[in-house]
Design a protein around this motif. Structure first.
Motif, PDB file in Angstrom:
ATOM      1  N   LEU A 120       0.814  -1.213   0.000  1.00 35.42           N
ATOM      2  CA  LEU A 120       0.000   0.000   0.000  1.00 35.42           C
ATOM      3  C   LEU A 120       0.850   1.267   0.000  1.00 35.42           C
ATOM      4  N   SER A 121       2.054   1.187   0.546  1.00 42.06           N
ATOM      5  CA  SER A 121       2.919   2.365   0.617  1.00 42.06           C
ATOM      6  C   SER A 121       4.036   2.353  -0.413  1.00 42.06           C
ATOM      7  N   THR A 122       4.240   1.210  -1.088  1.00 36.11           N
ATOM      8  CA  THR A 122       5.355   1.117  -2.034  1.00 36.11           C
ATOM      9  C   THR A 122       4.924   0.847  -3.470  1.00 36.11           C
ATOM     10  N   ASP A 123       3.728   0.336  -3.671  1.00 34.03           N
ATOM     11  CA  ASP A 123       3.258  -0.045  -5.003  1.00 34.03           C
ATOM     12  C   ASP A 123       2.081   0.854  -5.374  1.00 34.03           C
ATOM     13  N   SER A 124       2.292   1.754  -6.321  1.00 35.30           N
ATOM     14  CA  SER A 124       1.226   2.691  -6.689  1.00 35.30           C
ATOM     15  C   SER A 124       0.024   1.971  -7.282  1.00 35.30           C
ATOM     16  N   GLU A 125       0.255   0.818  -7.923  1.00 35.11           N
ATOM     17  CA  GLU A 125      -0.863   0.051  -8.476  1.00 35.11           C
ATOM     18  C   GLU A 125      -1.755  -0.474  -7.355  1.00 35.11           C
ATOM     19  N   ALA A 126      -1.143  -0.943  -6.270  1.00 31.92           N
ATOM     20  CA  ALA A 126      -1.915  -1.419  -5.121  1.00 31.92           C
ATOM     21  C   ALA A 126      -2.651  -0.259  -4.448  1.00 31.92           C
ATOM     22  N   HIS A 127      -1.987   0.877  -4.344  1.00 35.10           N
ATOM     23  CA  HIS A 127      -2.612   2.074  -3.771  1.00 35.10           C
ATOM     24  C   HIS A 127      -3.803   2.507  -4.621  1.00 35.10           C
ATOM     25  N   ASN A 128      -3.599   2.511  -5.936  1.00 33.75           N
ATOM     26  CA  ASN A 128      -4.667   2.826  -6.883  1.00 33.75           C
ATOM     27  C   ASN A 128      -5.854   1.896  -6.703  1.00 33.75           C
ATOM     28  N   PHE A 129      -5.550   0.618  -6.577  1.00 36.13           N
ATOM     29  CA  PHE A 129      -6.584  -0.402  -6.429  1.00 36.13           C
ATOM     30  C   PHE A 129      -7.448  -0.133  -5.201  1.00 36.13           C
ATOM     31  N   MET A 130      -6.820   0.155  -4.072  1.00 37.15           N
ATOM     32  CA  MET A 130      -7.583   0.364  -2.843  1.00 37.15           C
ATOM     33  C   MET A 130      -8.415   1.642  -2.913  1.00 37.15           C
ATOM     34  N   LEU A 131      -7.877   2.690  -3.531  1.00 35.43           N
ATOM     35  CA  LEU A 131      -8.664   3.914  -3.695  1.00 35.43           C
ATOM     36  C   LEU A 131      -9.888   3.651  -4.565  1.00 35.43           C
ATOM     37  N   GLY A 132      -9.689   2.884  -5.629  1.00 35.14           N
ATOM     38  CA  GLY A 132     -10.812   2.546  -6.490  1.00 35.14           C
ATOM     39  C   GLY A 132     -11.846   1.700  -5.776  1.00 35.14           C
ATOM     40  N   TYR A 133     -11.391   0.750  -4.979  1.00 34.33           N
ATOM     41  CA  TYR A 133     -12.311  -0.112  -4.234  1.00 34.33           C
ATOM     42  C   TYR A 133     -13.157   0.702  -3.256  1.00 34.33           C
ATOM     43  N   LEU A 134     -12.518   1.577  -2.488  1.00 32.40           N
ATOM     44  CA  LEU A 134     -13.244   2.366  -1.494  1.00 32.40           C
ATOM     45  C   LEU A 134     -14.208   3.363  -2.135  1.00 32.40           C
ATOM     46  N   SER A 135     -13.909   3.779  -3.371  1.00 32.90           N
ATOM     47  CA  SER A 135     -14.735   4.780  -4.033  1.00 32.90           C
ATOM     48  C   SER A 135     -15.773   4.184  -4.968  1.00 32.90           C
ATOM     49  N   SER A 136     -15.786   2.860  -5.103  1.00 30.96           N
ATOM     50  CA  SER A 136     -16.775   2.232  -5.975  1.00 30.96           C
ATOM     51  C   SER A 136     -18.148   2.285  -5.320  1.00 30.96           C
ATOM     52  N   GLY A 137     -19.178   2.000  -6.103  1.00 32.42           N
ATOM     53  CA  GLY A 137     -20.554   2.242  -5.685  1.00 32.42           C
ATOM     54  C   GLY A 137     -20.933   1.698  -4.323  1.00 32.42           C
ATOM     55  N   THR A 138     -20.737   0.398  -4.101  1.00 40.40           N
ATOM     56  CA  THR A 138     -21.188  -0.227  -2.859  1.00 40.40           C
ATOM     57  C   THR A 138     -20.467   0.347  -1.651  1.00 40.40           C
ATOM     58  N   GLN A 139     -19.149   0.432  -1.734  1.00 40.42           N
ATOM     59  CA  GLN A 139     -18.374   0.930  -0.596  1.00 40.42           C
ATOM     60  C   GLN A 139     -18.599   2.425  -0.380  1.00 40.42           C
ATOM     61  N   SER A 140     -18.694   3.174  -1.466  1.00 43.41           N
ATOM     62  CA  SER A 140     -18.896   4.615  -1.351  1.00 43.41           C
ATOM     63  C   SER A 140     -20.217   4.946  -0.669  1.00 43.41           C
ATOM     64  N   ALA A 141     -21.236   4.113  -0.909  1.00 44.16           N
ATOM     65  CA  ALA A 141     -22.563   4.371  -0.346  1.00 44.16           C
ATOM     66  C   ALA A 141     -22.736   3.802   1.055  1.00 44.16           C
ATOM     67  N   SER A 142     -21.722   3.108   1.556  1.00 38.97           N
ATOM     68  CA  SER A 142     -21.826   2.470   2.866  1.00 38.97           C
ATOM     69  C   SER A 142     -21.004   3.226   3.901  1.00 38.97           C
ATOM     70  N   ALA A 143     -21.592   3.459   5.066  1.00 36.43           N
ATOM     71  CA  ALA A 143     -20.885   4.131   6.158  1.00 36.43           C
ATOM     72  C   ALA A 143     -19.911   3.207   6.863  1.00 36.43           C
ATOM     73  N   GLU A 144     -19.819   1.954   6.428  1.00 30.54           N
ATOM     74  CA  GLU A 144     -18.895   1.010   7.046  1.00 30.54           C
ATOM     75  C   GLU A 144     -17.523   1.028   6.384  1.00 30.54           C
ATOM     76  N   PHE A 145     -17.319   1.972   5.452  1.00 32.96           N
ATOM     77  CA  PHE A 145     -16.030   2.091   4.775  1.00 32.96           C
ATOM     78  C   PHE A 145     -15.523   3.529   4.847  1.00 32.96           C
ATOM     79  N   GLN A 146     -14.204   3.658   4.874  1.00 33.35           N
ATOM     80  CA  GLN A 146     -13.547   4.962   4.935  1.00 33.35           C
ATOM     81  C   GLN A 146     -14.012   5.857   3.794  1.00 33.35           C
ATOM     82  N   LYS A 147     -14.201   7.131   4.098  1.00 29.61           N
ATOM     83  CA  LYS A 147     -14.586   8.117   3.097  1.00 29.61           C
ATOM     84  C   LYS A 147     -13.365   8.958   2.719  1.00 29.61           C
ATOM     85  N   ILE A 148     -13.118   9.069   1.417  1.00 30.82           N
ATOM     86  CA  ILE A 148     -11.946   9.784   0.914  1.00 30.82           C
ATOM     87  C   ILE A 148     -12.394  10.829  -0.093  1.00 30.82           C
ATOM     88  N   SER A 149     -11.860  12.030   0.027  1.00 32.44           N
ATOM     89  CA  SER A 149     -12.149  13.109  -0.913  1.00 32.44           C
ATOM     90  C   SER A 149     -10.845  13.560  -1.556  1.00 32.44           C
TER      91      SER A 149
END
Length: 573
Positions: free
Chosen positions: A103-132
């Protein structure tokens, strides 16, 4: 820097010819914290504010994530298939993220997690971190400095939470700025009624608050009149009056409709989930929202607040919330915006542009089309209003035309466009009657293209601002896509695109497995100043630009649409 009559006649009288270097383009400073930079407002002295999006090094908290959950394993499998479709190999596993340092050394992995958290299901759920991925900016002569409105240091990782919305919206003649932001999210645990295991939730205290920031750094929060369940307020514009007071307009919550109160009472009972989660899910639309004005004295004390009004009255059997908005105000205290209106006692409420005076909202035209809508975005000190109108269906705006409306003769005039059917948006008007904005230059393509224009009231056609600049070349790589502000001496502040080396989510050059760098188009803030030249030259039409990806990493924002991307690829097979 005023136009001469001869220069003005040459600039606005030409057809089909390019004017070389009538204006000089200068980039405003940019920051190193993000990718895309925009200017949002400037005063006559050149004090400028803006925003930056695509922030680098966004923090990701994985302490609460179950990496065996099907939502993240399925997301990983889809991501992996897309890379394989491009004949690329994924560089990380979920275990590398959970238990390693990917997560701190591989930008592809970092990209992946940002995309996951911002996708529809996670973005609409209060059980996941919110990122702006946006921050406010103030521009100086040599730098672009971040303006943190309401964010706080995170207790879970180093730095700000990066969970807030930030918008710097307007700046007064003396450099006093206004904007708005949301409250930061905080991580809590909560045990639902009837369950024994606590869950992690991300909650915040309120939706949004407007703010005034003085040149000396003093901050004044603009509270709404109704703050129950958090409340909502934003500041859209500020004007310094001749008497030394500040007039600020925007929107604020003034109450709850009957249906909204019933929804909250029935659902937000702090049993199955925290009450704050339920309120967050309702969104700002749960409130009755009104165009609102705050008046501050020279010492930045709020001395008056008022609801500017709305274009209809609620009927006895209407239980849903209604709203109006104010976007700009001039020295005379006339605010402009849009409001719900009612036609012929209909139960249907429509949206129309207009202005506010004496507690009332006045529309600019007859409403004779079910889909008719519009925005009044600016008003100069001669009481000429500017904005755009169009038709709207299911949230999509189409057939958009810029307009001006002179309050002295009460006539709405639609301005020309680049071609018939070109959507045209007016953003600003100065006291000399010059307007700027952007219009479509290509339509009915996968990515419609827009370019900035300037228009003087009474002219027969728009002037493409790019025609007033040097011909595009390797030495001058800019296309001015949107004009934001025009001062009274016709200095133009805008955003332009240019092609640069692509950077990854850490802000480092993005390279493929062979070490090749990719290119990408970015947005930069620019100021356009007149050169005094009126020489005319023909620019050779450039070849159509193509931006080949060169096998660099996927943007995390594009990952939000991963399922759709995969479906499109599957259909092509």
């Amino acid at each position: 820097m005023k136009y001469s009559l001869m220069a003005a006649s040459i600039i606005f009288g030409l057809s089909g010819q390019a004017i070389a270097a009538t204006y000089k383009l200068t980039e405003l400073p940019t920051s190193d914290i993000g990718k895309m930079h925009y200017v949002t407002d400037v005063n006559e002295s050149g004090d400028a504010i803006g925003r930056v999006t695509g922030l680098y090094n966004l923090p990701v908290d994985i302490s609460y994530i179950d990496f065996q959950d099907s939502t993240i394993t399925n997301y990983y499998d889809t991501y992996k298939r897309i890379l394989e479709d491009r004949e690329e190999t994924i560089t990380f596993t979920l275990d590398d993220i959970e238990n390693g340092d990917a997560l701190s050394t591989d930008s592809e992995a970092h990209n992946f997690m940002l995309g996951y958290l911002s996708s529809g299901t996670q973005s609409a759920s209060a059980e996941f971190q919110k990122i702006s991925s946006v921050a406010g900016l103030e521009f100086t002569g040599t730098s672009a400095n971040e303006v943190d409105i309401f964010d706080i240091e995170s207790p879970d990782y180093a730095g700000l939470t990066r969970s807030v919305s930030n918008a710097m919206t307007a700046v007064a003649a003396d450099g006093t700025a206004v904007g708005w932001g949301s409250a930061p999210f905080k991580k809590i645990t909560f045990t639902p009624e009837g369950e024994s295991e606590a869950k992690t939730y991300f909650v915040r205290d309120w939706h949004a608050r407007g703010i005034v920031i003085s040149p000396g750094g003093k901050r004044v929060v603009l509270d709404p009149s109704f703050t129950e369940y958090g409340g909502y307020s934003i500041a859209s514009d500020i004007t310094l009056t001749d008497e030394g007071n500040y007039l600020v307009v925007g929107q604020a919550s003034v109450g709850l409709s009957e249906n909204s109160q019933t929804t909250i009472t029935d659902n937000c009972d702090d049993k199955d989930e925290p009450e704050a989660v339920c309120i967050w899910r309702q969104g700002r639309g749960v409130y009755d929202l009104r165009a609102y004005q705050w008046t501050l004295d020279k010492d930045f004390n709020v001395i008056e607040t008022k609801d500017l009004g709305i274009g209809l009255e609620r009927k006895d059997d209407e239980d849903n919330p209604f709203y109006s908005s104010a976007y700009a105000i001039n020295k005379a205290g006339i605010a402009v915006g849009r409001s719900r209106v009612r036609i012929d006692d209909s139960l249907k409420a429509y949206e129309e542009p207009g202005y506010y005076q004496d507690g009332q909202f006045f529309t600019l035209r007859e409403h004779d089309d079910f889909y008719q809508t519009g925005y009044a975005l600016d008003i100069n000190d001669n009481n000429v209003i500017a904005g755009y109108v169009g038709r709207q269906n299911q949230g999509t705006l189409f057939e958009v035309n810029g307009f001006y409306y002179d309050m002295n003769d009460k006539t709405l005039v639609e301005i020309p466009s680049y071609f018939s059917g070109s959507d045209t948006y007016v953003r600003d008007i100065n006291n000399a009657g010059y307007m700027v904005g952007e219009g479509e230059t290509e339509k009915n393509v996968s990515n419609p293209r827009s370019e900035a224009f300037m228009y003087k009231i009474g002219d027969e056609k728009l002037t493409n601002i790019n025609d007033l600049l040097p011909c595009k070349s390797d030495e001058f790589p800019y296309t001015v896509s949107e004009a934001i502000r025009i001062t009274d001496d016709n200095t133009i502040y805008a955003v332009a695109t240019k092609t640069v080396t692509k950077l990854d989510s850490f802000g480092n050059p993005d390279k493929d497995s062979d070490g090749n760098e990719a290119s990408e188009s970015v947005v930069v803030p620019v100021v356009l100043t007149k050169t005094g030249s009126t020489e005319i030259s023909e620019c050779v039409a450039p070849e159509t630009e193509t931006y080949e990806r060169q096998s660099a990493s996927l943007s995390w924002l594009s990952l939000i649409a991963l399922p759709l991307v995969w479906l499109r690829r599957r259909r092509k097979r």
